[in-house]
Design an enzyme around this catalytic site. Structure first.
Site, PDB file in Angstrom:
ATOM      1  NE  ARG A 111       0.310   1.485   3.340  1.00 54.97           N
ATOM      2  CZ  ARG A 111       1.183   2.186   3.773  1.00 54.97           C
ATOM      3  NH1 ARG A 111       2.532   1.852   3.809  1.00 54.97           N
ATOM      4  NH2 ARG A 111       1.012   3.566   4.140  1.00 54.97           N
TER       5      ARG A 111
ATOM      6  CB  ALA B 193      -0.010   7.183  -3.249  1.00 57.38           C
TER       7      ALA B 193
ATOM      8  CG  ASP C 227      -3.675  10.090   0.815  1.00 52.53           C
ATOM      9  OD1 ASP C 227      -3.433  10.048   1.853  1.00 52.53           O
ATOM     10  OD2 ASP C 227      -3.417   8.747   0.189  1.00 52.53           O
TER      11      ASP C 227
END
Lengths: 372, 372
Positions: free
Chosen positions: A60, A62, A251
């Site tokens: 995991r 990004a 994010d």
């Protein structure tokens, strides 16, 4: 039980995910679902195995997800029976669609797959074998770019820290989320490389405990002093003057500097302002969403109740109690002391500084820093 | 699996702990360690069983612990062989010392045992049987007093809430912590009795999850709408204007209004100020510590690393990682909109208002309210 990773001590740049061999090779990645108790590698020899690894969060973060998807695509065409590059392109498109179903919300995954498909189209003149090699090279190039970006973010951010500082961080924006030593944690790693002896307080990051499971683990592996707290202790440790700076990842960052990050980040930004602690966001330019006017344009993913109501198979809340579980929150630009990127640092970020940074030269190539 | 408490629906005043029979009877209490999945009563027929119930947190919450200790003492002299009240007094002192070893930090437990011993001394002229009866009466009187206090706090606090308000609370300051319907939650219960339809957002309250396990459970049992969040989501729900007031309990309140309560409370007070949400502390006058000049005089209990690093037998952090685990924090009086007590409400509390409230008449007796 001690972690059993090969090469204990400093986490190697390629530890989180690595490719072994040529275009007929395979990928290996740390199974993050088994951290912190066990550090074991998963060998992905097929696209299906990579799909599963992404789906269940074995990998995991990004940037790391983009690389995993690109490598997954290389795996997906390993056994292609296509005899022409046009045929291979068809296979690529099919496998791309399949990988896109693994985690629908991970933007970098889509971005990486788009890039792989574009490269395939641009190189359709190549013979099949050469095209497959070209695509592996592209995946490895992405990994190399991410390494360079992490290093540049670390360098730019470390200048903001002082000898002996203690950094409070949230979630995991470190080596386990990238191809190198992270974004927020890159700043810490780099400062320590420079001899600044920076320590970390890691918020555990409910509900999924990435801070406890991942950040605390990788910092301990790297011999950087780390203290774990529950998220609700942040105000207290700031009051006790144990925190010199907050550094978090991102994010998505809107064009005015409003920043979406793991739930809990916004609260930390308010507490940091209250206690006059600088609050830094460290993220690559690829997280800038110049189409988003501000934080209101960023959708907040809502996740299932089980993440909050259950824990390791135990139910910790009454059956059927309502749960509100937003995965992210928005930190307004006004709460952010500076945004640290590979291209430089935007202090007191606003629309103009964001645009300038976004359009500016990449200092990760030449090591110059655009301080604004 | 649904809770299996007898008398589902509204929690009965005596549900948390109750005495059955005369001075030769026994105590029954909800085993809070098994909530929320199972609601079962423990029967305590001996002082040893009560000691164990307190030790393992089958019963917790300052007011409830005082009552449990008093009842435990009654159990401890049930089989006394003393033939004189002087002999019984010796037994009482021995059993008191034993109960004091159950949870060394629970102030109400010591306070209740002191009171029982004083009553025994004052009534040493009684025959043994009558003295034992007198002590049971004292324990039941404490329970009755606590009920009256809860009701008065609820009444005084409910006046501060409006129809349709949503209250954010932290930890458990409800029926499970007292002999009646709590302190912070008394305000919610009372407002709903008045038809104000007040709902609750419960912070789960890491590390021990009293919000998820206890507050969510008792509100659901009482058919009051409750939504569970992780503690780090509080800022987001305030930003989304989902919170009209924060109401919490208190473990100790200094003479200037600084308030010690469960870790996380102080952060909530900062977030409430930032979002212009009123922040209320609801607590009995017995939590006032007029000897403590301010919050700095209140010691903060540090608890073990396992509470943070482990969950339900699972290790969620790297072995031997440092953990900082303060059980409480201090909310400065300046962050508190009002302190709600059984004697009335101190708005914008300061040293003078605290002294006045502390010395003032008990409105729980006559239902007048000293609003300051």
């Amino acid at each position: 039980m001690a972690p059993v990773c090969p090469g204990q001590g400093a986490l190697m740049p390629s530890d989180t995910i690595r490719w072994v061999g040529d275009e007929n090779g395979h990928a290996e990645l740390i199974d993050q679902t088994r951290l912190p108790l066990e550090c074991e590698y998963i060998t992905c020899r097929t696209i299906e195995r990579m799909w599963e690894a992404i789906r269940v969060l074995s990998i995991r973060g990004a940037p790391a997800l983009g690389i995993a998807a690109a490598m997954g695509l290389v795996l997906g065409i390993k056994d292609s029976r296509a005899e022409t590059s046009a045929g291979l392109l068809e296979d690529i498109q099919k496998q791309k669609q399949y990988l896109e179903t693994s985690r629908p919300t991970a933007v970098n995954l889509f971005w990486a797959l788009e890039r792989m498909e574009r490269v395939a189209r641009e190189n359709r003149h190549l013979p099949v074998a050469a095209l497959r090699r070209r695509l592996l090279d592209e995946a490895l190039a992405m990994q190399e770019e991410d390494r360079r970006i992490c290093r540049a973010i670390g360098k730019n951010g470390a200048e903001l820290l002082h000898h002996g500082d203690c950094v409070l961080t949230h979630c995991n924006a470190g080596a386990l989320a990238t191809a190198d030593y992270g974004t927020a944690l890159a700043v810490v790693y780099r400062a320590n490389e420079e001899g600044k002896r920076v320590s970390v307080i890691a918020g555990e990051t409910r509900p999924l405990l990435q801070g406890a499971r991942l950040t605390a683990w990788e910092l301990k592996e790297s011999a950087i002093p780390v203290t774990l707290i529950c998220d609700n202790m942040a105000a207290r440790v700031m009051h006790e003057k144990r925190v010199d700076a907050v550094v978090v990842g991102a994010d998505r960052i809107a064009s005015n500097g409003d920043t979406a990050n793991k739930i809990g980040t916004y609260g930390l930004s308010v507490l940091a302002m209250w206690h006059r602690v600088p609050f830094y966001v460290a993220a690559p330019i690829s997280t800038f969403d110049m189409q988003a006017a501000d934080g209101d344009a960023i959708p907040i993913e809502q996740r299932g109740r089980e993440e909050v109501a259950c824990w390791g198979g135990h139910t910790v809340a009454p059956p059927e109690v309502d749960v509100y579980n937003p995965a992210f929150d928005i930190t307004p630009a006004g709460n952010i002391t500076a945004i640290i990127t590979e291209k430089g640092v935007a202090s007191a970020p606003d629309r103009a500084k964001m645009a300038s940074l976004h359009a500016g030269p990449d200092s990760s190539q030449n090591n110059t820093k655009t301080s604004q």
